[in-house]
Write a protein that holds these residues in place. Structure first.
Motif, PDB file in Angstrom:
ATOM      1  N   VAL A   1       0.839  -1.210   0.000  1.00  0.00           N
ATOM      2  CA  VAL A   1       0.000   0.000   0.000  1.00  0.00           C
ATOM      3  C   VAL A   1       0.873   1.259   0.000  1.00  0.00           C
ATOM      4  O   VAL A   1       0.472   2.293  -0.559  1.00  0.00           O
ATOM      5  N   SER A   2       2.071   1.181   0.574  1.00  0.00           N
ATOM      6  CA  SER A   2       2.982   2.330   0.532  1.00  0.00           C
ATOM      7  C   SER A   2       3.455   2.593  -0.893  1.00  0.00           C
ATOM      8  O   SER A   2       3.536   3.751  -1.335  1.00  0.00           O
ATOM      9  N   LEU A   3       3.758   1.526  -1.633  1.00  0.00           N
ATOM     10  CA  LEU A   3       4.166   1.678  -3.027  1.00  0.00           C
ATOM     11  C   LEU A   3       3.022   2.233  -3.875  1.00  0.00           C
ATOM     12  O   LEU A   3       3.246   3.070  -4.765  1.00  0.00           O
ATOM     13  N   ILE A   4       1.799   1.774  -3.590  1.00  0.00           N
ATOM     14  CA  ILE A   4       0.643   2.307  -4.317  1.00  0.00           C
ATOM     15  C   ILE A   4       0.461   3.786  -4.022  1.00  0.00           C
ATOM     16  O   ILE A   4       0.175   4.587  -4.917  1.00  0.00           O
ATOM     17  N   GLY A   5       0.651   4.161  -2.742  1.00  0.00           N
ATOM     18  CA  GLY A   5       0.552   5.579  -2.394  1.00  0.00           C
ATOM     19  C   GLY A   5       1.582   6.417  -3.117  1.00  0.00           C
ATOM     20  O   GLY A   5       1.277   7.516  -3.616  1.00  0.00           O
TER      21      GLY A   5
ATOM     22  N   MET B   1       2.752  10.094  -7.953  1.00  0.00           N
ATOM     23  CA  MET B   1       3.454  10.416  -9.205  1.00  0.00           C
ATOM     24  C   MET B   1       2.513  10.450 -10.407  1.00  0.00           C
ATOM     25  O   MET B   1       2.674  11.257 -11.317  1.00  0.00           O
ATOM     26  N   ILE B   2       1.511   9.551 -10.402  1.00  0.00           N
ATOM     27  CA  ILE B   2       0.618   9.451 -11.565  1.00  0.00           C
ATOM     28  C   ILE B   2      -0.450  10.534 -11.548  1.00  0.00           C
ATOM     29  O   ILE B   2      -0.724  11.172 -12.579  1.00  0.00           O
ATOM     30  N   VAL B   3      -1.084  10.717 -10.395  1.00  0.00           N
ATOM     31  CA  VAL B   3      -2.153  11.726 -10.298  1.00  0.00           C
ATOM     32  C   VAL B   3      -1.850  12.679  -9.130  1.00  0.00           C
ATOM     33  O   VAL B   3      -2.596  12.716  -8.137  1.00  0.00           O
ATOM     34  N   PRO B   4      -0.766  13.413  -9.207  1.00  0.00           N
ATOM     35  CA  PRO B   4      -0.405  14.297  -8.089  1.00  0.00           C
ATOM     36  C   PRO B   4      -1.459  15.382  -7.861  1.00  0.00           C
ATOM     37  O   PRO B   4      -2.018  15.939  -8.810  1.00  0.00           O
ATOM     38  N   GLY B   5      -1.754  15.642  -6.609  1.00  0.00           N
ATOM     39  CA  GLY B   5      -2.716  16.690  -6.288  1.00  0.00           C
ATOM     40  C   GLY B   5      -4.163  16.278  -6.371  1.00  0.00           C
ATOM     41  O   GLY B   5      -5.055  17.079  -6.053  1.00  0.00           O
ATOM     42  N   SER B   6      -4.435  15.034  -6.783  1.00  0.00           N
ATOM     43  CA  SER B   6      -5.834  14.587  -6.886  1.00  0.00           C
ATOM     44  C   SER B   6      -6.377  14.265  -5.501  1.00  0.00           C
ATOM     45  O   SER B   6      -5.632  14.032  -4.547  1.00  0.00           O
ATOM     46  N   ASP B   7      -7.710  14.241  -5.405  1.00  0.00           N
ATOM     47  CA  ASP B   7      -8.342  13.912  -4.131  1.00  0.00           C
ATOM     48  C   ASP B   7      -7.984  12.494  -3.687  1.00  0.00           C
ATOM     49  O   ASP B   7      -7.790  12.227  -2.499  1.00  0.00           O
TER      50      ASP B   7
ATOM     51  N   ALA C   1      -5.225  10.722  -4.384  1.00  0.00           N
ATOM     52  CA  ALA C   1      -3.847  10.671  -3.894  1.00  0.00           C
ATOM     53  C   ALA C   1      -3.733  11.319  -2.522  1.00  0.00           C
ATOM     54  O   ALA C   1      -3.028  10.819  -1.642  1.00  0.00           O
ATOM     55  N   ALA C   2      -4.447  12.431  -2.326  1.00  0.00           N
ATOM     56  CA  ALA C   2      -4.391  13.131  -1.039  1.00  0.00           C
ATOM     57  C   ALA C   2      -5.002  12.282   0.071  1.00  0.00           C
ATOM     58  O   ALA C   2      -4.451  12.178   1.171  1.00  0.00           O
ATOM     59  N   SER C   3      -6.156  11.666  -0.219  1.00  0.00           N
ATOM     60  CA  SER C   3      -6.813  10.822   0.778  1.00  0.00           C
ATOM     61  C   SER C   3      -5.949   9.616   1.128  1.00  0.00           C
ATOM     62  O   SER C   3      -5.812   9.248   2.304  1.00  0.00           O
ATOM     63  N   PHE C   4      -5.348   9.025   0.111  1.00  0.00           N
ATOM     64  CA  PHE C   4      -4.484   7.863   0.314  1.00  0.00           C
ATOM     65  C   PHE C   4      -3.286   8.240   1.176  1.00  0.00           C
ATOM     66  O   PHE C   4      -2.910   7.530   2.109  1.00  0.00           O
ATOM     67  N   SER C   5      -2.692   9.391   0.871  1.00  0.00           N
ATOM     68  CA  SER C   5      -1.535   9.862   1.625  1.00  0.00           C
ATOM     69  C   SER C   5      -1.890  10.149   3.082  1.00  0.00           C
ATOM     70  O   SER C   5      -1.111   9.858   3.998  1.00  0.00           O
ATOM     71  N   ASP C   6      -3.060  10.722   3.295  1.00  0.00           N
ATOM     72  CA  ASP C   6      -3.496  11.019   4.668  1.00  0.00           C
ATOM     73  C   ASP C   6      -3.653   9.736   5.486  1.00  0.00           C
ATOM     74  O   ASP C   6      -3.279   9.692   6.655  1.00  0.00           O
ATOM     75  N   GLU C   7      -4.220   8.701   4.860  1.00  0.00           N
ATOM     76  CA  GLU C   7      -4.390   7.432   5.573  1.00  0.00           C
ATOM     77  C   GLU C   7      -3.040   6.795   5.877  1.00  0.00           C
ATOM     78  O   GLU C   7      -2.828   6.238   6.952  1.00  0.00           O
ATOM     79  N   LEU C   8      -2.125   6.861   4.919  1.00  0.00           N
ATOM     80  CA  LEU C   8      -0.799   6.285   5.142  1.00  0.00           C
ATOM     81  C   LEU C   8      -0.058   7.007   6.258  1.00  0.00           C
ATOM     82  O   LEU C   8       0.753   6.407   6.976  1.00  0.00           O
ATOM     83  N   ALA C   9      -0.314   8.307   6.397  1.00  0.00           N
ATOM     84  CA  ALA C   9       0.364   9.085   7.431  1.00  0.00           C
ATOM     85  C   ALA C   9      -0.109   8.729   8.833  1.00  0.00           C
ATOM     86  O   ALA C   9       0.609   8.968   9.812  1.00  0.00           O
ATOM     87  N   ASP C  10      -1.293   8.159   8.937  1.00  0.00           N
ATOM     88  CA  ASP C  10      -1.841   7.777  10.249  1.00  0.00           C
ATOM     89  C   ASP C  10      -1.403   6.345  10.570  1.00  0.00           C
ATOM     90  O   ASP C  10      -2.160   5.385  10.392  1.00  0.00           O
TER      91      ASP C  10
END
Length: 232
Positions: free
Chosen positions: A101-105, A110-116, A118-127
């Motif tokens: 899931v980290s690699l997917i994040g 890289m593929i869809v930077p700034g999209s909702d 990608a942002a949601s995925f990144s937020d979940e990974l940060a928790d």
């Protein structure tokens, strides 16, 4: 103990590798559809069952259980290694799922930077706490069921145990619902526990994991006692 643990992993290596590859893909699919936490919960919930059935089904193939019992290891050690392998394999697969899931994040960034997405995925990974809680909670639920099943499987074999265990679990669930209906204090206490869990998420997960591990250890002790008297 090391030899007992390695003997099972070596014998079932191809099946375990295939299962890990399959559930790594499943983790990726769940992560994209439902998020990283759901992916870790799903992998954690599925892996103990996969490992239990993989190891225990081999006991009935080509007399493997009889051969293991003839090795220079105590029967208790053979049972303990089975329980340890399920724990180790589940923990290892959760680490693999987290890497997936980290690699997917990273790929989404890289593929869809700034999209909702990608942002949601990144937020979940940060928790990190939520990810650990999801994976451990999912694993603990099925570890509890495995703990209820393994003594019968080791003593009676997979085929016979699959006729006994569902009956026992059904009776236990029926008794629980009957107690909740007949004893008002039990339902009230259960509601209080649910409220406490909602208010103390990580602490509740830690307590739940500790209780399951204690019950898992008790199941291992019971399985050791039952397996010592088994005749091959």
């Amino acid at each position: 103990m090391k030899a007992a643990i390695l003997s099972e992993f070596i014998t079932s290596k191809s099946d375990i590798v295939q299962s890990c590859a399959l559930y790594a893909v499943i983790a990726g699919v769940f992560a994209v559809i439902m998020g990283p936490a759901a992916a870790l919960a799903a992998v954690g919930a599925m892996m103990p069952f996969v490992l239990m059935f993989t190891f225990c089904s081999l006991d009935d193939v080509n007399g493997w259980a009889r051969f293991r019992a003839s090795l220079p290891m105590s029967r208790s050690m053979l049972v303990q290694s089975r329980y340890a392998n399920i724990l180790l394999g589940t923990g290892g697969m959760l680490v693999v799922a987290y890497l997936v899931v980290s690699l997917i994040g990273a790929a989404l960034g890289m593929i869809v930077p700034g999209s909702d997405m990608a942002a949601s995925f990144s937020d979940e990974l940060a928790d990190g706490g939520a990810l650990v809680a999801a994976g451990v909670s999912g694993a603990c639920v099925t570890l509890f069921v495995c703990g209820c099943t393994l003594p019968f499987v080791l003593r009676c074999g997979m085929t016979k145990a699959m006729r006994i265990v569902p009956l026992v679990l059904t009776g236990a669930v029926f008794a629980l619902f009957l107690a909740l209906e007949r004893i008002p204090a039990a339902a009230h206490a259960l509601a209080g526990v649910a409220s406490w869990i909602d208010s103390h998420g990580l602490l509740a997960m830690a307590v739940f994991a500790l209780v399951v591990l204690v019950l898992y250890a008790a199941s291992c002790a019971l399985a050791c006692a039952m397996y010592r008297s088994k005749e091959f």
